[in-house]
Design an enzyme around this catalytic site. Structure first.
Site, PDB file in Angstrom:
ATOM      1  N   HIS A  34      10.152  -5.783  -6.040  1.00 58.62           N
ATOM      2  CA  HIS A  34       9.631  -7.136  -6.833  1.00 58.62           C
ATOM      3  C   HIS A  34      10.905  -7.574  -7.326  1.00 58.62           C
ATOM      4  O   HIS A  34      10.806  -8.639  -8.231  1.00 58.62           O
ATOM      5  CB  HIS A  34       8.486  -6.937  -7.773  1.00 58.62           C
ATOM      6  CG  HIS A  34       7.279  -7.016  -7.141  1.00 58.62           C
ATOM      7  ND1 HIS A  34       6.234  -7.779  -6.954  1.00 58.62           N
ATOM      8  CD2 HIS A  34       6.580  -5.696  -6.487  1.00 58.62           C
ATOM      9  CE1 HIS A  34       5.209  -7.352  -6.459  1.00 58.62           C
ATOM     10  NE2 HIS A  34       5.463  -6.202  -6.062  1.00 58.62           N
ATOM     11  N   THR A  35      12.080  -7.402  -6.657  1.00 55.79           N
ATOM     12  CA  THR A  35      13.370  -7.955  -7.333  1.00 55.79           C
ATOM     13  C   THR A  35      13.708  -9.210  -6.157  1.00 55.79           C
ATOM     14  O   THR A  35      14.470  -9.972  -6.534  1.00 55.79           O
ATOM     15  CB  THR A  35      14.325  -7.078  -7.232  1.00 55.79           C
ATOM     16  OG1 THR A  35      14.382  -6.118  -6.159  1.00 55.79           O
ATOM     17  CG2 THR A  35      14.180  -6.245  -8.497  1.00 55.79           C
ATOM     18  N   SER A  67      -3.167  -8.894  21.396  1.00 52.14           N
ATOM     19  CA  SER A  67      -2.901  -7.630  20.562  1.00 52.14           C
ATOM     20  C   SER A  67      -3.400  -6.260  20.995  1.00 52.14           C
ATOM     21  O   SER A  67      -4.675  -6.444  20.850  1.00 52.14           O
ATOM     22  CB  SER A  67      -3.342  -7.985  18.891  1.00 52.14           C
ATOM     23  OG  SER A  67      -3.414  -6.725  18.395  1.00 52.14           O
ATOM     24  N   LEU A 124       4.608  -0.759   4.784  1.00 49.38           N
ATOM     25  CA  LEU A 124       5.864  -0.449   5.484  1.00 49.38           C
ATOM     26  C   LEU A 124       6.086  -1.742   6.431  1.00 49.38           C
ATOM     27  O   LEU A 124       6.761  -1.647   7.603  1.00 49.38           O
ATOM     28  CB  LEU A 124       5.479   0.666   6.511  1.00 49.38           C
ATOM     29  CG  LEU A 124       5.111   2.132   5.857  1.00 49.38           C
ATOM     30  CD1 LEU A 124       4.883   3.054   6.935  1.00 49.38           C
ATOM     31  CD2 LEU A 124       6.367   2.377   4.786  1.00 49.38           C
ATOM     32  N   SER A 125       5.516  -2.920   6.178  1.00 47.55           N
ATOM     33  CA  SER A 125       5.885  -4.188   6.760  1.00 47.55           C
ATOM     34  C   SER A 125       5.532  -4.404   8.156  1.00 47.55           C
ATOM     35  O   SER A 125       6.241  -4.780   8.913  1.00 47.55           O
ATOM     36  CB  SER A 125       7.477  -4.381   6.367  1.00 47.55           C
ATOM     37  OG  SER A 125       7.867  -4.447   5.273  1.00 47.55           O
ATOM     38  N   SER A 126       4.022  -3.874   8.254  1.00 51.66           N
ATOM     39  CA  SER A 126       3.848  -4.359   9.664  1.00 51.66           C
ATOM     40  C   SER A 126       3.611  -5.848   9.844  1.00 51.66           C
ATOM     41  O   SER A 126       3.936  -6.111  11.244  1.00 51.66           O
ATOM     42  CB  SER A 126       2.395  -3.626   9.827  1.00 51.66           C
ATOM     43  OG  SER A 126       1.496  -4.131   8.780  1.00 51.66           O
ATOM     44  N   ASP A 171      11.628  -7.883   3.595  1.00 46.50           N
ATOM     45  CA  ASP A 171      10.829  -7.246   4.832  1.00 46.50           C
ATOM     46  C   ASP A 171      11.397  -7.797   6.084  1.00 46.50           C
ATOM     47  O   ASP A 171      11.746  -7.142   7.189  1.00 46.50           O
ATOM     48  CB  ASP A 171       9.330  -7.051   4.672  1.00 46.50           C
ATOM     49  CG  ASP A 171       8.819  -6.647   3.534  1.00 46.50           C
ATOM     50  OD1 ASP A 171       9.736  -6.081   2.774  1.00 46.50           O
ATOM     51  OD2 ASP A 171       7.504  -7.238   3.269  1.00 46.50           O
TER      52      ASP A 171
HETATM   53  C1  GLA Z   1       6.238  -7.063  -0.311  1.00 46.74           C
HETATM   54  C2  GLA Z   1       6.902  -8.109  -0.063  1.00 46.74           C
HETATM   55  C3  GLA Z   1       8.555  -8.187  -0.338  1.00 46.74           C
HETATM   56  C4  GLA Z   1       8.696  -7.523  -1.728  1.00 46.74           C
HETATM   57  C5  GLA Z   1       7.949  -6.304  -1.914  1.00 46.74           C
HETATM   58  C6  GLA Z   1       7.977  -5.568  -3.255  1.00 46.74           C
HETATM   59  O1  GLA Z   1       6.666  -5.921   0.601  1.00 46.74           O
HETATM   60  O2  GLA Z   1       6.545  -8.845   1.312  1.00 46.74           O
HETATM   61  O3  GLA Z   1       9.012  -9.315  -0.209  1.00 46.74           O
HETATM   62  O4  GLA Z   1       8.569  -8.482  -2.724  1.00 46.74           O
HETATM   63  O5  GLA Z   1       6.439  -6.380  -1.575  1.00 46.74           O
HETATM   64  O6  GLA Z   1       9.352  -5.460  -3.497  1.00 46.74           O
END
Ligand code: GLA
Length: 384
Positions: A34-35, A67, A124-126, A171
């Site tokens: 969250h930075t 998909s 994990l940013s899917s 991400d």
């Molecule tokens: C999610 C958001 C990112 C980031 C993180 C926390 O993954 O997509 O942009 O803010 O949370 O670090």
């Protein structure tokens, strides 16, 4: 598994056309949570889970999205693409198309097959992998090539402006710019980055609490609002502070009493997390793994107690890892409120570590976790 041959077969069978194939990785964040939207520092690595996109042109003016993960197809006229989200997986590729159209590209007809193995909703940013894979595929069809940081910004805008999730840049950035065997210390203000090598003797053990996380969730948004409210208090005294990136622990001491108790805690997390993240990158670069582990432990405490973005399951997963042989550092990774912990573990001890952690967690929490031994992988790219 993300297998380009299997994706090609699927695409050929469904669309009778040879696809160009692209891959975009998911990510694990080692530290710096969250930075990013406070224009601060993050240190993620791309991982060996990825989304594949296979694309081929069509002559009927349709955009057809398929998909394999959802086993669903959606079809649109390329000249009348949706401008609003429908709260569906297709919002991510459609968001990318909307942003590219806004950049004065004419979206042609095409068929797109998407298939990935990034665990969904696990921090994990899917979704970033889906956006970046789509963006690479479509820009290649358009015959344009954006530098990684620019591509990442376009994909972040797709998520902010179309999908409606107020995420930062981390991400999409790491998916588009990751480097094999490295974490990236990213400065989210100017998008410059420094490579921090992950030694070959260190494994990234990712432990899924199996508690779902969603960036569109209200907690992410409310935390972000509290961070921004804290920044406004400091900025009223020091107008040069535009984001918490610019603020110091001394600012909090002087003006923290003017903040709500929650805003004060959130700001304390973000301000100290920025300092920890830069220090962690320095530690990794000089191979000081003990210091890195200490900073990760401190970061978890701050994320859990000040940012209050952890949950019982994630705190338990981190606690259960502490005395297992081989652990260097452990913390909750990603947006918070569930998802995965990241554990840096000595490579040769990683399999035993993973097995013991899974057993302990299942006994203690009553949920069988998924645990993956991962490596830092390279950025999104064309496969063929
Ligand atoms: C999610 C958001 C990112 C980031 C993180 C926390 O993954 O997509 O942009 O803010 O949370 O670090």
């Amino acid at each position: 598994m993300h297998d380009p041959d299997a994706l090609r077969s699927l695409h050929l069978a469904r669309f009778q056309a040879e696809p160009a194939i692209f891959a975009a990785p998911g990510r694990v964040n080692l530290i710096g949570e969250h930075t990013d939207y406070a224009e601060g520092f993050v240190m993620p690595a791309a991982i060996d889970f990825a989304t594949l996109a296979g694309i081929s042109p069509r002559s009927d003016g349709k955009v057809v999205l398929y998909s394999e993960n959802y086993a669903k197809e959606r079809s649109f006229d390329a000249s009348a693409l949706p401008t609003e989200p429908s709260h569906h997986w297709s919002d991510y590729p459609l968001g990318v198309l909307a942003i590219l159209a806004g950049e004065d590209h004419t979206i042609p007809g095409f068929s797109l097959t998407l298939w990935g193995d990034v665990p969904l909703g696990s921090g994990l940013s899917s979704s970033a992998a889906l956006e970046v894979a789509t963006a690479l595929a479509v820009t290649s069809l358009l015959g344009v090539s954006y530098p990684g940081p620019v591509l990442a910004r376009l994909c972040q805008r797709a998520e902010n402006e179309f999908v409606g999730a107020n995420c930062g840049i981390m991400d999409q950035f790491i998916s588009a710019n990751g480097a094999k065997d490295h974490a990236l210390l990213i400065d989210c203000r100017d998008l410059s980055f420094k490579l921090a090598p992950i030694p070959a003797s260190v494994a990234l053990v990712i432990a899924n609490t199996m508690v779902k996380h969603a960036v569109t969730g209200t907690e992410y948004t409310s935390r972000r609002a509290e961070v921004e409210a804290a920044c406004a208090v400091i900025a009223a005294h020091r107008p040069e502070v535009r984001f918490l990136r610019d603020a110091t622990p001394e600012d909090l001491e002087r003006w923290g009493s003017e903040m709500t108790p929650n805003s004060l805690k959130r700001a304390r997390h973000v301000i100290t997390e920025n300092l920890r993240t830069v220090a962690a990158a320095e530690a990794l670069i000089r191979h000081d793994l003990r210091e890195l582990g200490r900073l990760m432990a401190e970061a978890h405490r701050s994320y859990s107690q000040d940012f209050e973005a952890s949950c019982v399951e994630a705190d338990t997963m981190v606690a259960l890892a502490q005395d297992l042989p081989g652990l260097i550092g452990a913390r909750l990774t990603g947006g918070g409120f569930g998802g995965c912990t990241v554990n840096l573990v000595e490579m040769e001890k990683a399999p035993a570590f993973a097995a013991a952690l899974a057993e302990r967690y299942a006994t203690e929490v009553g949920i069988v976790p998924q645990i993956h031994i991962c490596h830092a992988s390279g950025r999104a790219h064309r496969i063929r």
